[in-house]
Design an enzyme around this catalytic site. Structure first.
Site, mmCIF file in Angstrom:
data_model
loop_
_atom_site.group_PDB
_atom_site.id
_atom_site.type_symbol
_atom_site.label_atom_id
_atom_site.label_comp_id
_atom_site.label_asym_id
_atom_site.label_seq_id
_atom_site.Cartn_x
_atom_site.Cartn_y
_atom_site.Cartn_z
ATOM 1 N N ARG A 189 -0.305 -8.338 7.204
ATOM 2 C CA ARG A 189 1.720 -8.102 6.470
ATOM 3 C C ARG A 189 2.098 -7.378 5.802
ATOM 4 N NH1 ARG A 189 4.209 -13.460 7.038
ATOM 5 N NH2 ARG A 189 3.999 -13.320 5.445
ATOM 6 N N ARG A 208 13.020 2.357 2.726
ATOM 7 C CA ARG A 208 14.275 2.229 1.337
ATOM 8 C C ARG A 208 13.897 2.962 0.715
ATOM 9 N NH1 ARG A 208 17.310 -0.088 3.584
ATOM 10 N NH2 ARG A 208 18.071 -2.566 2.908
ATOM 11 N N HIS A 254 15.412 6.473 2.403
ATOM 12 C CA HIS A 254 17.070 6.103 2.252
ATOM 13 C C HIS A 254 17.072 6.871 1.403
ATOM 14 C CE1 HIS A 254 16.546 2.674 5.244
ATOM 15 N NE2 HIS A 254 16.984 3.727 6.140
ATOM 16 N N SER A 310 -7.227 -8.109 -0.919
ATOM 17 C CA SER A 310 -8.472 -8.547 -1.449
ATOM 18 C C SER A 310 -9.135 -7.518 -2.509
ATOM 19 C CB SER A 310 -9.710 -9.320 -0.633
ATOM 20 O OG SER A 310 -9.840 -7.648 0.694
ATOM 21 N N SER A 351 0.544 -15.320 1.898
ATOM 22 C CA SER A 351 2.273 -14.964 2.022
ATOM 23 C C SER A 351 2.299 -14.404 1.141
ATOM 24 C CB SER A 351 2.653 -16.340 2.964
ATOM 25 O OG SER A 351 2.177 -16.788 4.139
ATOM 26 N N GLU A 353 1.837 -10.964 -0.560
ATOM 27 C CA GLU A 353 2.699 -10.135 1.426
ATOM 28 C C GLU A 353 4.447 -9.873 0.737
ATOM 29 O OE1 GLU A 353 -0.462 -11.708 4.156
ATOM 30 O OE2 GLU A 353 0.955 -12.351 4.169
ATOM 31 N N ASP A 361 11.422 -3.326 -3.227
ATOM 32 C CA ASP A 361 12.719 -3.762 -3.436
ATOM 33 C C ASP A 361 12.582 -2.963 -4.535
ATOM 34 O OD1 ASP A 361 13.218 -3.465 -1.073
ATOM 35 O OD2 ASP A 361 14.016 -4.950 -0.416
#
Length: 198
Positions: free
Chosen positions: A60, A71, A74, A102, A162, A165, A173
């Site tokens: 992930r 991006r 772009h 990790s 989670s 990630e 972003d």
């Protein structure tokens, strides 16, 4: 295991999960800002001045970096995903952006070591400042999130890595957004670089 045919899941349960994720992401972003380091600015500067940008991550974390690579493309940067058949050899003037919670993922460490030996700069996004990956990096950004093996729930209520990630994606972003604003390009300038073979 639940039976989707008989189980009813109230909307409030899902919105509560969403609220948890947003609360944890906000707290993590605030913690990164409060560290008072220039890690994010250093990464932005490295990307802005790079001959080419390469991204490398597993699972992930790797998918989050793929989003960042898109991006940056772009924006007009020359960007490559490590492992893709069209990725060229890395060298001086290039930047390798890595992500490993990790900091011990063998394939990521091998890639970072090869990049450093080839004269490229290495960016490491990790939860472990004293990890082997961090030791190879030119710039290290430490994310105050749980590692994927931390199941204590003390750092994050979410499963495995989670929060790390998600933070990798949001940081990517933020870096893109910063560089976009500084570039002076409009959204219309970026749009022609979007894929048109879909």
């Amino acid at each position: 295991m639940t039976n989707s045919e008989t189980a009813t899941i109230p909307n409030t349960e899902v919105t509560a999960s969403l609220a948890t994720i947003m609360r944890e992401l906000t707290a993590t972003a605030e913690a990164i800002a409060e560290l008072g380091t220039d890690d994010l600015a250093a990464i932005a500067k490295a990307l802005d001045g790079a001959r080419r940008v390469f991204v490398l991550g597993a699972g992930r974390s790797g998918l989050a970096l793929h989003m960042t690579a898109m991006r940056l493309m772009h924006l007009g940067l020359s960007v490559h995903v490590v492992g893709e058949v069209t990725a060229p050899a890395i060298g001086p003037g290039d930047v390798l952006v890595t992500a490993s919670g990790s900091g011990t993922t063998p394939a990521i460490i091998r890639g970072a070591d090869a990049a450093a030996n080839a004269g490229a700069s290495v960016v490491a996004i990790t939860t472990a400042a004293d990890s082997p990956l961090a030791a190879l990096a030119t710039v290290v950004m430490v994310v105050p999130a749980a590692g994927k093996l931390d199941r204590s729930g003390s750092v994050s209520g979410q499963y495995a890595g989670s929060l790390f990630e998600q933070t990798v994606m949001v940081v990517g972003d933020a870096l893109f957004h910063t560089l976009w604003l500084r570039s002076g390009q409009s959204a219309d300038d970026l749009w022609p670089r979007h894929a048109n073979l879909e």
